[in-house]
Write an enzyme that holds these catalytic residues in place. Sequence first.
Site, mmCIF file in Angstrom:
data_model
loop_
_atom_site.group_PDB
_atom_site.id
_atom_site.type_symbol
_atom_site.label_atom_id
_atom_site.label_comp_id
_atom_site.label_asym_id
_atom_site.label_seq_id
_atom_site.Cartn_x
_atom_site.Cartn_y
_atom_site.Cartn_z
ATOM 1 N N ASP A 1 2.051 -10.026 1.015
ATOM 2 C CA ASP A 1 2.378 -9.072 2.071
ATOM 3 C C ASP A 1 1.058 -8.439 2.516
ATOM 4 O O ASP A 1 0.525 -7.570 1.835
ATOM 5 C CB ASP A 1 3.345 -8.007 1.539
ATOM 6 C CG ASP A 1 3.750 -7.004 2.605
ATOM 7 O OD1 ASP A 1 3.790 -7.373 3.801
ATOM 8 O OD2 ASP A 1 4.024 -5.848 2.247
ATOM 9 N N GLU B 1 3.357 -13.237 5.133
ATOM 10 C CA GLU B 1 4.158 -12.684 6.218
ATOM 11 C C GLU B 1 3.324 -12.627 7.485
ATOM 12 O O GLU B 1 2.151 -12.261 7.452
ATOM 13 C CB GLU B 1 4.657 -11.286 5.852
ATOM 14 C CG GLU B 1 5.662 -10.735 6.839
ATOM 15 C CD GLU B 1 6.304 -9.460 6.356
ATOM 16 O OE1 GLU B 1 7.507 -9.489 6.051
ATOM 17 O OE2 GLU B 1 5.592 -8.447 6.274
ATOM 18 N N ASP C 1 5.209 -2.794 -1.616
ATOM 19 C CA ASP C 1 4.468 -3.931 -1.060
ATOM 20 C C ASP C 1 4.632 -5.161 -1.947
ATOM 21 O O ASP C 1 4.744 -6.283 -1.449
ATOM 22 C CB ASP C 1 2.986 -3.581 -0.903
ATOM 23 C CG ASP C 1 2.778 -2.424 0.068
ATOM 24 O OD1 ASP C 1 3.194 -2.554 1.234
ATOM 25 O OD2 ASP C 1 2.211 -1.399 -0.348
#
Length: 164
Positions: free
Chosen positions: A7, A66, A138
């Site tokens: 992430d 992502e 996260d």
Amino acid sequence: MRVLGIDPGLRNMGWGVIAVDGSRLRHVANGVIQTDGGDLGTRLSRLYRGLCAVIAAHAPDAAAVEQTFVNKDAVGTLKLGQARGIALLAPAEAGLAIGEYAPNAVKKTVVGVGHAGKEQVQHMVKVQLPGVIFDSADAADALAIAICHARHLQTRTLRIARTA
């Protein structure tokens, strides 16, 4: 097979590693690489070194990152894009194949709804990885990205098996 989910973030880069055995998923590790300040080059270097250390410690076979969304702050978006570049560079340098997923695709795969909230995503990550304890929000997002990639790889494998 081990999958590393990332992430991207300039201040907090979440990471999560899962093991995939057929349709079964197992939590391996998760964490966050933090940069609390300093000039941009130093922060990006810290992210790169931290991610390389995660890759060396957990030996993933694949990685997933992502995709960056564009927000109202162009400067913030540009900095996030640079952190995302590090999230792509470290696994690429390690020779890993990298999948990229939009946030809504991750949510749809993990929760079943593309506009799920963070709490729903974290709940479903806990359901799919029993006993997991997140290092941070996260890291939970990174595990969701890893799960998304694992599910896409499983679907791809099934399609290939059916056509063979």
